[in-house]
Design a protein around this motif. Structure first.
Motif, mmCIF file in Angstrom:
data_model
loop_
_atom_site.group_PDB
_atom_site.id
_atom_site.type_symbol
_atom_site.label_atom_id
_atom_site.label_comp_id
_atom_site.label_asym_id
_atom_site.label_seq_id
_atom_site.Cartn_x
_atom_site.Cartn_y
_atom_site.Cartn_z
ATOM 1 N N GLY A 108 0.821 -1.208 0.000
ATOM 2 C CA GLY A 108 0.000 0.000 0.000
ATOM 3 C C GLY A 108 0.846 1.244 0.000
ATOM 4 O O GLY A 108 2.074 1.212 -0.075
ATOM 5 N N ASN A 109 0.162 2.390 0.105
ATOM 6 C CA ASN A 109 0.832 3.689 0.095
ATOM 7 C C ASN A 109 1.634 3.886 1.372
ATOM 8 O O ASN A 109 1.382 3.261 2.400
ATOM 9 N N GLU A 110 2.566 4.832 1.299
ATOM 10 C CA GLU A 110 3.424 5.075 2.449
ATOM 11 C C GLU A 110 2.635 5.470 3.678
ATOM 12 O O GLU A 110 2.941 5.069 4.795
ATOM 13 N N ARG A 113 0.046 1.910 5.032
ATOM 14 C CA ARG A 113 0.579 0.595 4.730
ATOM 15 C C ARG A 113 -0.058 -0.444 5.646
ATOM 16 O O ARG A 113 -0.169 -0.250 6.854
#
Length: 783
Positions: A108-110, A113
């Motif tokens: 996922g995105n930073e 996550r």
């Protein structure tokens, strides 16, 4: 195996799983070079390692060397058809591939996550799998039972691609297993609902109109299918969308036209209606009305009606259900009704009235059903339901006299013979015309407009109210003409059967005993018919009805005590005018005919004594007993005191003392001692207020008064009076709206919707569809 197939590492296949030992060190032989991050799992269910897939699908393969990693294994439908079932059984036996890692990788995105959680295996142990190769979750059930790849978006998530959206719930049913594998579009759901809505509308209409649902041939090619299918076709003809979704255009698994579905829909609607009726009753008092009958399949059934006053003061009588019973003994009926009360959470302590039909087992003072309920609830008063025709009960009572029963049997035979054909009916009319002309010629009949009408013999029916009296009167009026037709049949009948039956009927009809009972029943039923007709009027004047009961009893008593001589004289005159032989009334009465003739035990009995006491007095006594049973002193007093609340003629019958006596004597459990003291003063205010109230002073019925008190808010002011009025309304005095081979539930549901359609209309089709869908798992989506 193919020579090109790469070598497999130990313990990385199903074969290795079955060959592994149960020692805790079972993973020690796994080549650490296969996956650096693989660790031993705490649970010893799965201990395999992952390597390259070593199966060439279109070549030979070993069933023991199947890949277990869901991210690397081929789909089952890719294997040879003859091997697929064996492969499914193998995967089912080893269970889901639940791979353990100390730390699962993030994705996922930073800023958001997330990762797979090992605890999910405990939540979903039967189907959840994890692939370390793809870092994705899979479903073993979807993998095993899917037949081919689904082209719809998201349908292959748990089989091929893997689920990695960790922020969503794995058990979201709209995206899992059967719903993911065979997700249906919104268009399909709308079509399913439209198809089911069509079936619901058909079930509603057929039940409302009391029409049959099915025919003898329900096949798809039948030209004479039942009403349900024909109505579906009719609706399809008027709506293109319906036509595109029903019958042969519907999927095989969701046509919604089978008999089972019809009954299920009907039962859902009926259950909603029953729940609404029960909700309207609440904790208030109620009355039970029961009518029992035998259906075509010889099954005894009880129709149950609940009478109550709802929250807005409206008197309601609601048909509730049909209950089958093994017999109609009082104890059996009592047990069935007690079970019914318990099932629907109706407290017997709230029972304040009983009304039953004329069956002997339901009207006995001590052994009958009403007596059994009075033992449990002494305030559940039995009042003869005015909607039940008293005439039938009186006829049934008179037939307890054997000779009267034989008379009615012979009467039925005579009517059937004379009215068997149009030819005989025509002969009867001609004979009447000749008789009327003869009587006019000797000045025994007067002429005039509407006089001397020609009719037919009336047939008495066991369920046709008043038919017995009409049948007796018609035969007396056409006695001579009927005899002429019978004599014609005796001489000109087509066969020996017709001639023999006519001769037996003529012999019976021209006997003195038959004529005697004919005139006796006309006299008795003429007296009681006035009461029976008065009790059928929609506008009931209870006080006058009670006076009429008293006068009926008095007239019958007068006939019994002083009417013998005048009645016997009328019988003699009738016999003389119709050439019926009169017996010597002073001769000894003998029983039987021919060789079986004998004198009774009391040799001093004369013919006059026999006709006077054995028939005349005994028959009248049965009528008196029946009236006393239905209108005993307690019932008469209860109804008479209740008349003090009658609002007709500006509360002309209002009497404070009678109302207080009514409460103290018949409803002590519903009013405390303090209530009874307060009631007397409340009644004084109530009477002055009602006579001056513009909207309430002109009411004519107690039911209208109760509703008016609620609407105007007076029920809260005179709450004790309102409570008493509601109790009196529970007595089954006013006319009731209600009175085959089907299953009990189906018949009861059909009758419930027919009688209570205004309640059934309260429930939307969408609510019925939703409940239908929630009852059990359906093959087609409806939501």
């Amino acid at each position: 195996m193919s020579s090109n197939q790469p070598k497999r590492l130990k313990n990385n296949t199903i074969h290795a799983f079955f060959q592994s030992t149960k020692k805790e060190s079972s993973t020690s032989n796994v080549d650490s070079s296969s996956l650096d991050h693989e660790q031993e799992r705490p649970e010893p269910t799965i201990t395999t390692a992952i390597t390259t897939v070593g199966v060439m699908l279109n070549e030979e393969f070993d069933i023991n060397y199947l890949e277990r990693d869901p991210g690397k294994r081929p789909q089952i439908w890719m294997y040879p058809v003859e091997k697929q079932d064996e492969i499914r059984r193998t995967y089912i036996k080893v269970g889901p591939y639940q791979f353990y890692l100390p730390e699962y990788p993030y994705s996922g995105n930073e800023g958001n996550r997330r990762r797979f959680q090992y605890a999910w295996f405990s939540k979903f142990p039967a189907w959840l799998e994890y692939s370390p190769t793809n870092d994705a979750a899979y479903c073993l059930s979807c993998f095993i039972f899917a037949s081919e790849t689904n082209v719809r978006f998201g349908a292959n998530t748990f089989m091929v691609e893997g689920f990695r959206n960790w922020k969503k719930d794995l058990m979201n049913q709209s995206a899992h297993i059967d719903k993911v594998m065979q997700r249906q579009s919104s268009v399909e759901i709308l079509n399913n609902r439209l198809r089911l809505k069509t079936s619901i509308d058909c079930v509603r209409w057929l039940a409302y109109q009391s029409c049959s649902f099915r025919g003898h041939d329900e096949g798809p090619t039948s030209k004479k299918s039942g009403n349900f299918r024909e109505m579906v076709k009719l609706l399809a003809n008027y709506n293109e969308k319906v036509a595109a979704t029903v019958l042969d255009k519907a999927p095989p698994t969701s046509k919604y036209i089978s008999p089972t579905i019809q009954k299920e829909i009907l039962h859902i609607i009926a259950s909603k209606v029953r729940n609404k009726i029960r909700e309207d009753i609440g904790d208030s008092k109620f009355c039970i009305l029961v009518d029992e009958a035998r259906d075509e399949s010889k099954k005894e059934q009880m129709a149950l009606v609940l009478r109550f006053v709802d929250k807005i003061g409206v008197l309601q009588e609601r048909f509730f259900d049909i209950v089958s019973v093994k017999d109609t003994t009082s104890l059996t009926l009592k047990n069935e009704l007690s079970t019914f009360f318990s099932h629907h959470a109706l407290s017997i302590d709230n029972l304040r009235g009983q009304g039953y039909d004329g069956a002997s087992n339901m009207r006995g003072e001590w052994n009958g059903l009403q007596a059994l309920f009075l033992k449990d609830c002494p305030y559940a008063y039995y009042v003869h339901c005015f909607a039940h025709r008293l005439q039938l009960a009186l006829v049934a009572a008179s037939r307890e006299v054997i000779l009267v029963h034989q008379f009615f049997s012979k009467l039925d035979t005579i009517v059937n013979i004379v009215g068997a054909s149009c030819k005989r009916t025509g002969e009867l009319i001609i004979a009447q015309q000749a008789e009327i002309s003869r009587l006019i010629s000797i000045n025994e009949l007067e002429t005039g407009s509407g006089a001397n009408q020609i009719g037919n013999l009336q047939r008495a029916g066991n369920t046709r109210w008043g038919s017995h009296f009409s049948s007796v009167c018609s035969l007396k009026k056409m006695f001579s003409a009927t005899g002429s037709v019978l004599k014609t049949i005796i001489s000109d009948g087509a066969n020996y059967s017709q001639r023999g039956d006519a001769d037996s009927a003529y012999t019976a009809m021209t006997s003195f005993q038959f004529v005697f009972i004919l005139l006796l029943m006309e006299r008795i039923m003429g007296v009681t018919d006035v009461l029976c007709q008065a009790l059928q009027q929609r506008s009931q004047d209870i006080l006058n009805a009670m006076h009429l009961v008293s006068t009926t009893k008095q007239l019958l008593q007068n006939l019994r005590d002083d009417g013998w001589n005048s009645f016997l004289n009328d019988v003699n005159l009738f016999c003389q005018s119709n050439e019926v032989e009169m017996p010597d009334m002073n001769s000894t009465h003998k029983v039987g005919r021919g060789k079986s003739i004998h004198q009774p035990r009391d040799t001093n009995i004369t013919m006059e004594h026999h006709f006077h006491f054995d028939i005349f007095v005994t028959t009248i006594d049965t009528q008196m007993n029946e009236l006393n049973c239905r209108f005993n002193e307690q019932t008469m007093e209860l109804l008479t005191l209740s008349c003090a609340l009658d609002p007709s003629d500006s509360f002309k019958s209002f009497k404070v003392d009678d109302i207080c006596t009514l409460v103290e004597k018949y409803y002590p459990a519903d009013f405390t001692e303090q209530d009874r003291l307060l009631l007397k003063f409340q009644l004084q205010h109530y009477h002055l207020d009602m006579t001056k109230h513009q909207d309430l002073c002109h009411l004519s019925t107690l039911a209208a008064l109760c509703e008016g008190l609620t609407k105007t808010g007076k029920s809260k002011v005179y709450y004790l009076v309102d409570r008493l009025i509601r109790l009196i309304l529970l007595l089954p005095l006013t006319k009731t709206r209600i009175r085959n081979k089907m299953e009990d539930g189906f018949l009861g549901d059909c009758m419930l919707l027919h009688f209570e359609r205004e309640i059934a209309d309260l429930f939307s089709t969408d609510s019925i569809i939703d409940e239908f869908y929630s009852k059990k798992k359906r093959r087609a989506q409806l939501k």
